[in-house]
Scaffold this motif. Structure first.
Motif, short mmCIF file in Angstrom:
data_model
loop_
_atom_site.label_atom_id
_atom_site.label_comp_id
_atom_site.label_asym_id
_atom_site.label_seq_id
_atom_site.Cartn_x
_atom_site.Cartn_y
_atom_site.Cartn_z
N TYR A 178 -6.35 11.04 42.01
CA TYR A 178 -7.48 11.45 43.01
C TYR A 178 -8.60 11.51 42.67
O TYR A 178 -9.73 11.08 43.33
CB TYR A 178 -6.87 12.81 43.66
N LEU A 179 -9.05 11.89 41.39
CA LEU A 179 -10.40 12.05 40.83
C LEU A 179 -10.95 10.63 40.33
O LEU A 179 -12.26 10.35 40.73
CB LEU A 179 -10.33 12.81 39.44
N LEU A 180 -9.94 9.71 40.36
CA LEU A 180 -10.62 8.34 40.01
C LEU A 180 -10.95 7.39 41.59
O LEU A 180 -11.46 6.54 41.39
CB LEU A 180 -9.45 7.39 39.44
N THR A 181 -10.54 8.10 42.66
CA THR A 181 -10.64 7.29 43.86
C THR A 181 -12.19 8.07 44.43
O THR A 181 -12.40 8.99 44.32
CB THR A 181 -9.61 7.73 45.06
N PRO A 182 -12.72 7.35 45.43
CA PRO A 182 -14.01 7.70 45.99
C PRO A 182 -13.65 8.73 46.94
O PRO A 182 -14.63 9.47 47.18
CB PRO A 182 -14.11 6.40 46.95
N TYR A 183 -12.42 9.12 47.36
CA TYR A 183 -12.07 10.29 48.27
C TYR A 183 -12.57 11.65 47.49
O TYR A 183 -12.57 12.66 48.22
CB TYR A 183 -10.73 10.17 48.64
#
Length: 424
Positions: A178-183
């Protein structure tokens, strides 16, 4: 039949040495058969125990193998002993054939009967071994079928250990993804409660950036709310989170108590005692407001603190506040009301003395002045104006007299100097 034939000629006779040995052999053979029957019974009981306890299948099958090996070795030893006994019997028969022909006949019959018995014993032994092998095969099939059907259950302790390790690991994995995604940086920030400030000023004061993680803002929302107070308009601020990415910044601004007036410019004085550095437009001024004619930072803060103890009705009735120091009181204030009443009160005692104005006001019939510098008393402003005019006139007359006196003294001095010069 061999035993009966053997007993018929020996009745009334003494048994020969060979017959005695034969009887011993038969007796030994009977004991061995009894021992074999006992072992067979023991094996049957062991088979039943194997059926009852499937955990001992491997040990019982090994025991059966050892038992079979033992029986085979025993059978071989017996055959060897029989062969040796047959050889010894043949030699004895040859020795005894010369002495007793009847004994030779009996020995031949006994030997044939022994051979028959040996054959039957061997056949029985083979049959027993076949039966045992068949039984072992059936047992092996049963155990294999049980092994296929019965699966060992995993203890609950191991299951819970696996769960306690797997679940946190999966959560960490999903959070890392999740931390690696733009969200992870998506934020929808809304500001409420602003009047004199705007949303951009509040966001700038909060220190929140677009690149900040949503999760980080959620953890540090109190820290960012405290940073918003760096704006001198903000009294309090709080940040509220709503799933999934919505944040609401709720602020409360300081109220405007008065305006510092300098010429045509009006600077708001906040309830915190701070004077705004930029003036407001005349259009935005309210219909009635309190004007302060001094801007000393410490005196303004003291004034706001003292006014906090005064009722809103009295504060709304105040028009202007200015300094009117005297030789006795250097922080004396002159407060002009909207109805032209004037109040003289020390700044340090304003919160304590000014509330008495609401009790004195109903007793006043004309515009009056209330002096609260030392004690409290009221007077008519008209009388005060006349008295001020008299005092002013007296002071002017006094000044004129002093000026005339000075002129006369100067003229006298000049006359003296002229007389002295003439006398010389």
């Amino acid at each position: 039949m061999s035993k009966d034939k053997k007993q018929e000629p020996t009745q009334g006779k003494e048994l020969s040495e060979w017959q005695k040995r034969n009887q011993e052999y038969l007796q030994k053979k009977a004991e061995e058969e009894a021992q074999l029957a006992k072992e067979k019974a023991q094996a049957d009981t062991n088979k039943k125990e194997v059926a009852k306890a499937p955990e001992e299948e491997t040990t019982l099958s090994e025991w059966q193998k050892q038992n079979r090996e033992y029986l085979r070795k025993k059978a071989e030893e017996e055959t060897e002993e029989e062969q040796e006994s047959d050889l010894s019997e043949d030699t004895e028969e040859e020795d005894d054939s010369d002495s007793n022909p009847e004994e030779q006949k009996e020995s031949a019959e006994d030997q044939s009967s022994l051979e028959n018995e040996e054959e039957t014993a061997e056949t029985e032994q083979v049959e027993e071994e076949d039966e045992k092998s068949e039984e072992t095969k059936v047992e092996e099939k049963r155990t294999k079928s049980k092994e296929k059907i019965v699966k060992p259950s995993i203890p609950s302790v191991h299951i819970w250990r696996a769960v306690t390790i797997l679940i946190p690991s999966l959560l960490v994995l999903f959070f890392s993804i999740y931390l690696l995604t733009p969200y992870s940086t998506l934020k929808n920030i809304e500001v409420t409660g602003t009047v004199e400030t705007n949303a951009d000023q509040i966001k700038e004061a909060s220190g929140i950036r677009d690149s900040d993680y949503t999760f980080g803002l959620l953890l540090n929302k109190d820290k960012h709310a405290e940073m918003i107070k760096s704006n001198h308009w903000i009294e309090s601020a709080s940040i509220h989170y709503q799933f999934p990415t919505n944040f609401t910044i709720q602020v409360k601004e300081y109220g405007i108590i008065a305006y510092y007036v300098s010429g045509e410019d009006h600077y708001p004085i906040l309830s915190s005692g701070t004077v705004e550095t930029s003036p407001v437009s005349l259009v935005s001024l309210p219909e009635t407001y309190m004007s302060v004619l001094f801007n000393d930072e410490q005196q303004v803060k003291t004034l706001i603190e003292q006014l906090a103890e005064v009722s809103p009705e009295i504060k709304q009735a105040i028009k202007t506040i200015e300094l009117a120091p005297t030789s006795v009181t250097n922080d004396l204030l002159k407060i002009t009301m909207n109805d032209t009443d004037e109040v003289l009160v020390p700044l340090s005692e304003l919160g304590k003395k000014l509330p008495y104005y609401s009790k004195i006001k109903p007793q006043l019939t004309v515009p009056s002045g209330i002096d609260m510098e030392v004690g409290i008393y009221s007077y008519s402003l008209a009388d005060k104006a006349l008295e001020d005019e008299r005092i002013k006139a007296k002071e002017e007359e006094k000044k004129k007299l002093e000026e005339e006196k000075k002129k006369q003294e100067e003229q006298g001095n000049q006359n003296q100097t002229t007389q002295q010069s003439q006398s010389r």
